[in-house]
Write a protein that holds these residues in place. Structure first.
Motif, PDB file in Angstrom:
ATOM      1  N   GLU A 119       0.826  -1.210   0.000  1.00 54.50           N
ATOM      2  CA  GLU A 119       0.000   0.000   0.000  1.00 54.50           C
ATOM      3  C   GLU A 119       0.862   1.263   0.000  1.00 54.50           C
ATOM      4  OE1 GLU A 119      -3.054  -0.846  -0.450  1.00 54.50           O
ATOM      5  OE2 GLU A 119      -3.400  -2.779   0.530  1.00 54.50           O
ATOM      6  N   GLU A 149      -4.778   4.144  -0.771  1.00 57.73           N
ATOM      7  CA  GLU A 149      -3.705   3.186  -0.457  1.00 57.73           C
ATOM      8  C   GLU A 149      -3.169   3.494   0.935  1.00 57.73           C
ATOM      9  OE1 GLU A 149      -4.049   0.890  -2.164  1.00 57.73           O
ATOM     10  OE2 GLU A 149      -3.986   1.227  -4.316  1.00 57.73           O
ATOM     11  N   HIS A 152      -5.500   1.920   3.241  1.00 60.23           N
ATOM     12  CA  HIS A 152      -5.316   0.468   3.279  1.00 60.23           C
ATOM     13  C   HIS A 152      -4.131   0.085   4.167  1.00 60.23           C
ATOM     14  CE1 HIS A 152      -7.624  -0.047  -0.757  1.00 60.23           C
ATOM     15  NE2 HIS A 152      -8.364   0.402   0.228  1.00 60.23           N
ATOM     16  N   GLU A 239     -11.138  -0.420  -3.610  1.00 61.81           N
ATOM     17  CA  GLU A 239     -10.226  -0.917  -4.638  1.00 61.81           C
ATOM     18  C   GLU A 239     -10.867  -0.871  -6.023  1.00 61.81           C
ATOM     19  OE1 GLU A 239      -7.147  -1.545  -3.319  1.00 61.81           O
ATOM     20  OE2 GLU A 239      -6.599  -1.525  -5.413  1.00 61.81           O
TER      21      GLU A 239
HETATM   22 FE   LIG Z   1      -4.797  -0.936  -1.687  1.00 57.32          FE
END
Ligand SMILES: [Fe+2]
Ligand SMILES: [Fe+2]
Length: 468
Positions: A119, A149, A152, A239
């Motif tokens: 990420e 990201e 995440h 995503e």
């Molecule tokens: Fe991701």
């Protein structure tokens, strides 16, 4: 600092003092990492971003102008299901694990760290791209991908802090210390150390490499370790946009290339400042092959162990399979033996990486069919394709062997002779880079890419997605 307000969450953070303290220590380091390694040159700009403040239909996508360092990186899990059970493997049907099963502690931590590492790595890979954006719409999409990201990473760090104690905290710190492409402290997976320094790379990356992420997350979303399953289920919601950016991004390049091929006298998009089809093909070959490696070896005892333990399932395990133990079947795949390709039958559970990879390839083929339609619609005969899954592999059965793009076994010398036809050369990359000049006027777009068919959240293409 009121952490509860700073970090929107649905994990009862305000009630969990131990977790709060751990995240309080980690947050300033994260922000420091973001300032150092996040998008360069745009940290104080207002960007029209989506922020998740809850997991329900209204909460998960709030659109507004935000400066990226002020983005609220939240911690969200899909709501728990009553009476959740382990959905596959040897423990099929027992109550889902709410804590990490002791004997799988190390391997589960490894799975989470490896996922978590990708990420921030992608944010690092993409940090210079804003400076050469083809439009404000694309610039906004890049930043949306980047902040998510970042979220995440938070999602994985939450699991490490919440479920792995001391060594989880150490791993969470290390996630902020590795750097994409740094020879001394590289990111864990090779695709995440490759440079992503032009927008064709970015679109291929979000198309192929992020799409691997989708399949890994989908397999983990089936997990019998419930906090992991619920975390991954929510990550998949976000995503989907990243994959959209990649698929439509490459598609728009193909579309524009087709237009320029028709317009130019010699049929070459380059003579009118576009990206030629052969360069697009080479970029596809490059990112597709590196992304295939991310699924791991074709024959894998790890995949068998994770499945047996109920930790990592198959793609849509509950939806598309009737039998969830998979203890008996076999799977036949090709391997190299005595410099020949031969079929080998292996226990089904040992072939789960390959089976997941197969799902991914089908998805990539679907996108390819769409892009090729742009070429046909323009009246062109040329078509793009996916290379063989054996081509240019660095992990698994085919690593250390050489194959042409059709998957025929060849010698190293033969491969090297054709390398420049199959993979981007320095000159190809330099040419693409030479086209990367920023277009930042609302409603304008670079010459090498077609505009999108719609804007974001019902806004027109000429909306001021980033205030510069
Ligand atoms: Fe991701
Ligand atoms: Fe992503």
């Amino acid at each position: 600092m009121n952490l509860y307000e700073r970090i929107p969450n649905n994990v009862n953070l305000s009630q969990n003092k131990r977790l709060q303290r751990a995240l309080e220590r980690w947050l300033p380091n994260y922000l420091e990492w973001w300032r150092e390694m996040g998008p360069e040159g745009f940290q104080d700009k207002d960007v029209y971003l989506r922020t998740a403040v809850d997991v329900d239909a209204e909460g998960w996508a709030n659109f507004d102008y935000v400066k990226m360092p002020d983005y609220r990186w939240g911690i969200f899990l899909k709501p728990a299901e009553a009476d959740a059970r382990v959905g596959f493997g040897d423990n099929y049907g027992i109550p889902a694990y709410q804590e990490v099963p002791g004997e799988f502690r190390n391997s589960l931590r490894r799975i989470i760290v490896t996922q978590g590492d990708t990420e921030p790595a992608s944010v690092e890979q993409q940090r210079q791209l804003g400076k050469t954006c083809p439009s404000l719409y694309d610039l906004r999409n890049l930043f949306q991908v980047n902040v998510e990201e970042g979220r995440h990473l938070w999602a994985m760090v939450y699991l490490l802090h919440g479920y792995f104690g001391r060594d989880g905290r150490d791993e969470a710190d290390a996630l902020l210390e590795r750097r994409s492409g740094n020879p001394d402290k590289p990111r864990i997976l090779e695709a995440f150390n490759q440079p992503c320094d032009d927008w064709l790379n970015f679109f291929c990356f979000t198309m192929y490499t992020d799409r691997d992420g989708k399949y890994q997350l989908a397999a983990l979303a089936e997990s019998g370790f419930e906090p992991l399953a619920r975390t991954c289920q929510f990550m998949l919601t976000e995503e989907a946009h990243h994959l959209f950016v990649g698929e439509t991004g490459v598609g728009r390049v193909v579309k524009r290339t087709a237009e320029l091929m028709k317009e130019s006298k010699d049929g070459d998009a380059r003579s009118l400042g576009g990206i030629s089809l052969d360069i697009i093909q080479k970029y596809i070959n490059f990112w597709f092959s590196y992304s295939l490696d991310l699924f791991g070896g074709e024959i894998s005892s790890n995949s068998a162990d994770f499945f047996a333990a109920g930790l990592k399932g198959r793609f849509k395990e509950q939806e598309q399979y009737e039998e969830h133990v998979a203890a008996e079947g076999t799977f036949t795949l090709m391997v190299v033996e005595d410099r020949k390709l031969v079929p080998r039958e292996v226990p089904l559970r040992n072939a789960l990486n390959e089976i997941l990879r197969g799902e991914y390839v089908k998805d990539c083929e679907r996108a390819m069919t769409r892009w090729n339609k742009y070429l046909r619609d323009a009246g062109l005969d040329a078509q793009l394709y996916l290379p063989s899954t054996r081509f240019h592999r660095h992990v698994g059965e085919f690593a250390g062997h050489y194959f042409d793009i059709h998957g025929n076994l060849i010698t190293k010398e033969e491969f090297e002779r054709s390398r420049s036809e199959w993979l981007p050369t320095l000159a190809d990359r330099e040419y693409v880079r030479s086209l990367m000049r920023p277009v930042t006027e609302p409603g304008k777009i670079a010459n090498w890419i077609a505009p999108p068919t719609a804007g974001i959240k019902g806004k027109p293409f000429d909306f001021e997605y980033v205030r510069l």
